[in-house]
Design an enzyme around this catalytic site. Structure first.
Site, PDB file in Angstrom:
ATOM      1  N   ASP A 138     -12.664  87.419  81.631  1.00 46.30           N
ATOM      2  CA  ASP A 138     -11.300  86.997  81.878  1.00 46.30           C
ATOM      3  C   ASP A 138     -10.784  87.661  83.166  1.00 46.30           C
ATOM      4  O   ASP A 138     -10.605  88.866  83.202  1.00 46.30           O
ATOM      5  CB  ASP A 138     -10.382  87.318  80.687  1.00 46.30           C
ATOM      6  CG  ASP A 138     -10.543  88.760  80.199  1.00 46.30           C
ATOM      7  OD1 ASP A 138     -11.653  89.309  80.309  1.00 46.30           O
ATOM      8  OD2 ASP A 138      -9.560  89.320  79.697  1.00 46.30           O
ATOM      9  N   GLU A 150     -13.207 100.414  87.294  1.00 47.74           N
ATOM     10  CA  GLU A 150     -13.676  99.381  86.368  1.00 47.74           C
ATOM     11  C   GLU A 150     -14.613  98.390  87.037  1.00 47.74           C
ATOM     12  O   GLU A 150     -15.563  97.907  86.425  1.00 47.74           O
ATOM     13  CB  GLU A 150     -12.451  98.648  85.827  1.00 47.74           C
ATOM     14  CG  GLU A 150     -12.737  97.442  84.954  1.00 47.74           C
ATOM     15  CD  GLU A 150     -11.493  96.601  84.706  1.00 47.74           C
ATOM     16  OE1 GLU A 150     -11.436  95.941  83.650  1.00 47.74           O
ATOM     17  OE2 GLU A 150     -10.593  96.591  85.568  1.00 47.74           O
TER      18      GLU A 150
END
Length: 790
Positions: free
Chosen positions: A483, A694
């Site tokens: 996503d 991340e």
């Protein structure tokens, strides 16, 4: 399981494919725990906390005639009055450019930290990075001279390390410290690996019990007015419910709300509690406390980090790989136990254990996770290990049958599976303005604000089928883990992705091999309802069912056949997703084509084609990019970047690809792409005060990305405390692919183009200094001979 069998034993029709895959190392390798590389630098908890271990070997700075003692230790020298007086003596110092032995610096922690920030942190972010424009030099006094001889600490890397070390010293209450130069100029590969092993995993570990609730209950994604901590306990878990009620009474300052979930959890129920979200209970174990009372303790787990302060689905698999490399077997095992608990009580492995994720799962990696842990359990506990495996495998079979082989996720026409998360309304965990561009046209048409329309839509006051369809696909994208991406934009619930079906093929093979080799080809479980059996009346359903390896090998054969039929493009030499609604093969070029190699779906010919035709599309400077620029399309203000598209790279894709390449014998490609990724992490670590984020833009080589969710793991002061879960794991796992030559190049932060150009040109000097050394097997992804089950 890493077991060699003949095609006949497997009971599968494609004997040639399995022979090819086996010869190329198709079977999933396990992780081997080995001692960490010796860099001569110890963890902070040893260095700063236990002063008796670090008595100066040089003359005492308090007295030239007195030998060093624990009271005059190297890590708290100014605790001695005479040393403090001598340190502050206003005498002209000399500049010490040469050293006959390792330097150690005498430091006033608070004053030095203040000086660094005032002089070097020119952008005011409490970090020392390449973006700061200070002089990039700090002068420190050496401990041997009681601070009179000076030495310059130069450059971004050493200054940022100094800032980090001062912060660690403060953690342990040090006002003054004698600091070894080795901690400032430490090889960055060793330093980062050490920080992950000894600090980051601990910083990311959580428990849901009396001791851990305060930390885990914090939810940065909670935008509701109800911010009080709340825990939801599964139906029937009365002992657990009573435990948390007791915690709420014993710790009133927590203001903990304890709720029990209903037996049947519907999308409507989940939406009804979105305004009072909470953490979902996970597995607990019984133990006897100090007072001799039996009580419960939460089974620990690792969270990704940043705003993701709960246990996630596929993140946990990759984190477990890093944990196993770093010898954290019990923590990895506990994460499997928590997943088993989720399947038993919530019906699936959850996207994460928050109440708003109750209808959503994530990409399935459980069987491989189970077997990697099982292969490392001590042989002396064979019976207990087999019992543990039986419980875990039963949960995996339940998940496979009831979640992935049941509608709406299973498509009976193609025989493939899709991501599909049932739900009502808008996903509540997103930022407040995330869906404004979607809602605005509908709100404008009614002449009301976006906020008003969103409230009316969520409460069912307005009915808009187009929005229902949009959010159906949006929830599916979130379940996919990708996503967001234009690959799955507004169509995900219809797409049988090649990655999901490869993962399920791996489930089928793992279950078949385990039943055959560990359980004597007969494994009994409760009867689980799937698409094929959903029409059976309850009285016609057996209480239990016996599984055999033949049945599961046949499932794998059928899925492999259908993946190749619907997803393989011979002309383009790679796998694509399949649209079950339009009944067409997709065209989006995604790095997930390599999942087929990780799972063993591809035969030798297809694997060779992918390495020739697909790999060049995805291999860029910093690793493997998520998708191609051509597939992503043109970016405009109205069509912004999506974080799972070009030019971004993610740890899961890298790890899966390395493993896939290795299984088919493409070790050079595995090492090369791995080096690119580790270089990206290492360079950012060196240039930006130890940051481990991340994700990365692997084309433009930066972690400062402009996408819908920004980047996690970059917001810290002085020192990173956690890194990011699967990024930490990718580093530890990736080091296992580095031989001595590559590891040394990585420590020197050599650009990949230079490393591999030099390799290709076979420069004699480099070969002499690097290549001739024995291979480094510190963290190799190899199943040890002692753990191979035959």
């Amino acid at each position: 399981m890493n077991v060699t069998k003949s095609p006949a034993t497997m009971n599968m029709g494609d004997a040639q494919r399995f022979a090819s895959a086996t010869s190329s190392g198709r079977s999933s390798p396990a992780l081997r725990e080995t001692p960490p590389p010796t860099s001569g630098v110890v963890p902070a908890n040893e260095y700063y906390a236990d002063s008796t271990n670090y008595v100066s070997r040089h003359r005492s700075i308090g007295s030239s005639n007195r030998p060093a003692s624990p009271l005059n230790s190297s890590n708290d020298p100014i605790a001695h009055t005479e040393a403090g007086t001598k340190y502050r003596r206003p005498r002209r110092g000399s500049h010490d450019d040469k050293a006959s032995k390792p330097r150690r610096f005498l430091i006033d922690v608070e004053e030095t930290q203040k000086l660094i920030l005032e002089q070097e942190d020119t952008d005011g972010d409490f970090q020392i990075t390449v973006n700061d424009v200070g002089p990039k030099v700090i002068t420190l006094g050496t401990a041997d001279s009681a601070g009179f001889n000076k030495y310059d600490i130069r450059g971004t890397y050493m200054l940022s390390n100094l800032l980090q070390e001062l912060s660690l010293a403060q953690d342990y209450g040090r006002k003054y410290v004698v600091l070894d130069e080795a901690r400032l100029n430490e090889n960055p590969v060793d330093r980062l690996s050490r920080m992950i092993r000894h600090h980051f995993w601990d910083g990311l570990t959580r428990r849901i019990d009396a001791e851990g609730l305060e930390m885990i209950a914090n939810d940065p994604k909670n935008r509701s007015k109800n911010t009080a901590p709340r825990i939801h306990v599964p139906h029937g878990e009365d002992e657990v419910f009573a435990y948390y009620q007791n915690v709420s009474l014993q710790k009133p300052h927590l203001k903990l709300h304890v709720e029990q979930l209903p037996k049947v959890i519907t999308p409507e129920y989940v939406q009804s509690i979105n305004e009072k979200p909470g953490i979902l209970a996970l597995a607990m174990t019984k133990f006897v406390d100090e007072e001799g009372h039996e009580t419960l303790k939460g089974v620990p787990f690792v969270v990704p980090g940043g705003r993701f302060n709960e246990m996630y689905g596929w993140d946990s698999y990759f984190e477990s790989l890093g944990l196993l490399v770093d010898g954290r077997l019990e923590l990895a095992k506990g994460m499997v136990d928590n997943f088993v608990y989720e399947i038993q009580h919530y019906g699936k492995i959850l996207n994460a254990n928050r109440s708003y994720y109750l209808t959503r799962t994530q990409p399935p990696f459980l069987t491989d996770m189970i077997l990697k842990v099982f292969d490392r359990l001590p042989f002396s506990l064979e019976l207990e290990n087999k019992q543990w495996l039986q419980v875990a495998l039963t949960a995996a079979i339940k998940e496979y049958i009831t979640v992935w082989m049941s509608q709406p996720r299973y498509d009976p026409e193609s025989g493939l599976t899709r991501f599909y998360s049932e739900g009502v309304g808008m996903p509540p965990e997103t930022e407040a303005t995330h869906f404004d561009h979607v809602i605005k046209p509908y709100a404008d048409a009614m002449g009301i604000s976006i906020e008003e329309y969103s409230l009316m839509y969520n409460e069912g006051i307005v009915n808009e089928p187009d929005l229902d369809n949009y959010f159906k696909h949006d929830r599916a994208v979130r379940e996919s883990g990708h996503d967001t991406t234009y690959r799955l934009d507004n169509c995900c619930a219809d797409i049988a992705t090649v990655d999901l079906n490869s993962l399920l093929y791996k489930y089928e093979i793992d279950i078949a091999e385990t039943i055959q080799t560990i359980f004597g080809d007969s494994f009994e479980t409760p009867f689980f309802v799937s698409y094929d059996t959903s029409s059976l009346a309850p009285e016609d359903s057996p209480a239990t069912i016996v599984h055999t390896s033949a049945e599961w090998f046949e499932r794998a054969r059928i899925r492999q056949e259908r993946i190749n039929k619907y997803c393989w493009n011979e002309e383009r030499g790679m796998y694509f997703d399949y649209d079950t609604r339009l009944k067409t093969m997709g065209t989006y070029e995604s790095v997930t084509t390599f999942y087929t190699m990780w799972a063993g779906v591809a035969d030798r010919e297809k694997a060779d084609k992918m390495m020739t035709m697909a790999l060049p599309l995805f291999e860029v400077t910093g690793g493997l990019v998520s998708g191609t620029e051509a597939s992503r399309g043109v970016i405009t203000l109205a069509r912004p970047n999506r974080q799972w598209d070009f030019p971004f790279g993610w740890a899961p894709h890298q790890i899966v690809s390395w493993m896939g390449f290795e299984k088919y014998g493409f070790m050079e490609e595995a090492k090369r792409t791995c080096y690119r990724w580790l270089y990206t992490i290492t360079k950012s670590f060196v240039d930006f005060n130890g940051v481990v984020p991340e994700k990365f833009d692997v084309v433009n080589m930066t972690h400062k990305v402009e996408v819908e969710y920004g980047n996690v793991g970059v917001d810290f002061k002085f020192i990173p405390r956690e890194g990011f879960g699967w990024m930490n794991a990718s580093y530890q796992v990736g080091l296992g692919y580095m031989d001595r030559r590559l590891r040394r190049a990585l420590g020197a932060v050599m650009e990949p183009s230079k490393v591999f150009n030099v390799r290709d040109q076979n420069v004699a000097e480099l070969n002499e200094s690097l290549v001739t050394q024995p291979p480094d097997v510190t963290t190799r992804l190899v199943r040890p001979h002692s753990l191979r089950r035959t």
